[in-house]
Scaffold this active site. Structure first.
Site, PDB file in Angstrom:
ATOM      1  CB  SER A 158      -5.970  10.033   1.355  1.00 25.56           C
ATOM      2  OG  SER A 158      -6.276   9.573   2.504  1.00 25.56           O
ATOM      3  CE1 TYR A 171      -4.710   5.376  -1.134  1.00 26.11           C
ATOM      4  CE2 TYR A 171      -4.620   6.171   1.292  1.00 26.11           C
ATOM      5  CZ  TYR A 171      -5.399   6.003  -0.054  1.00 26.11           C
ATOM      6  OH  TYR A 171      -6.563   6.660  -0.372  1.00 26.11           O
TER       7      TYR A 171
END
Ligand code: NAP
Length: 254
Positions: A158, A171
């Site tokens: 990401s 995350y």
């Protein structure tokens, strides 16, 4: 500097013919699109995920396109333990004798809060699904990937796995860990077994995860998962057999 899909790559219709590829989180979002796209290009796809009905729907779509028959492997990554991964490896060994590709795609967002406010339960859940499960699965599947002689291991990162950002908490940390796992394995496995290891940052993509992270956004402003599949096909196909240890962006900025 992240890499991008080579401009001269076009996926031929049979670029994944005879390959056996496992996709985690294959029931929805990017994983679903990847499973369908891999099957369409000739691969036998093992659909791993936690919601059987979603996996069955993908299985049926693959069957309807007359692609190689897929396999369903239900697994909840939150609770899976070492013996579950060993059973997965044994099943792949028995049924196929090797694994040509592994796409680590499943992950969860966890709490969108500051680290100061992140609860330990949420932190542990994100680390279990996004990091520990990936580690255990990879470790047990390395021998079947090595049996391919030309295995491709792809991790999903990401933008917050490459630069930390406020309120992305566990995350973000889990995606930094994912990038580290990619780099270490790339350094360890490629010369030893020919297994190449790379990571993809999909970029903003219209999926359930994106919609829940950005509820105020117009979902269709972001590309569909299908639109970013060329890079996934490239990394699973033999065109990338000499590409190792690289971070890719599916949607480069410039
Ligand atoms: P998604 O729509 O939420 O899909 C995630 C998939 O993972 C679902 O099929 C889900 O299963 C599965 N999954 C989640 N927890 C699981 C568990 N404990 N056990 C087994 N399967 C589990 O997410 P996505 O947007 O497609 O994301 C795919 C990957 O891309 C993720 O690694 C994400 O971090 C990354 N990513 C996405 C974006 C984006 O904009 N979409 C951007 C950057 C990175 P169920 O369907 O059964 O819930």
């Amino acid at each position: 500097m992240p890499q991008r899909l080579p401009v001269n790559f076009t996926a031929d219709a049979a670029c994944l013919k005879d390959k056996v590829i496992l996709v985690t989180g294959a029931g929805d979002g990017i994983g679903r699109a990847a499973a369908l796209s891999f099957a369409k290009h000739g691969a036998t796809v093992i659909l791993l995920g936690r919601t059987i009905e979603k996996l069955e729907a993908v299985y049926d779509e693959i069957e309807a396109m007359s692609a190689p028959q897929a396999a369903i492997y239900p697994m909840h990554l939150r609770g899976a333990a070492a013996h579950d991964y060993q059973e997965l490896a044994d099943t792949i060994e028995r049924e196929f004798g090797r694994l040509d590709g592994l796409l680590h795609n499943a992950s969860i967002l966890g709490q969108r809060r500051s680290l100061a406010q992140t609860t330990l339960d949420s932190w542990e859940e994100v680390m279990q699904v996004n990091v520990n499960a990936q580690f255990m699965m990879t470790q047990t599947l390395l021998p079947v990937l090595a049996a391919s002689k030309n295995g491709s291991l792809v991790f999903t990162s990401s933008s917050v796995g490459r630069k930390g950002r406020a309120f992305w908490g566990a995350y973000s940390v889990s995606k930094f860990a994912t990038e580290a796992m990619m780099q270490i394995l790339a350094d360890e496995e490629y010369d030893l077994n020919g297994t190449r290891v790379n990571s993809i940052n999909p970029g903003a993509t219209n999926t359930e995860m994106r919609r829940s992270a950005y509820p105020g956004e117009n979902p269709t402003d972001n590309p569909s998962p299908e639109a970013i599949m060329p890079l996934y096909l490239y990394l699973m196909s033999d065109d990338s057999r000499e590409v190792n240890g690289q971070q890719f962006d599916a949607q480069p900025k410039d």
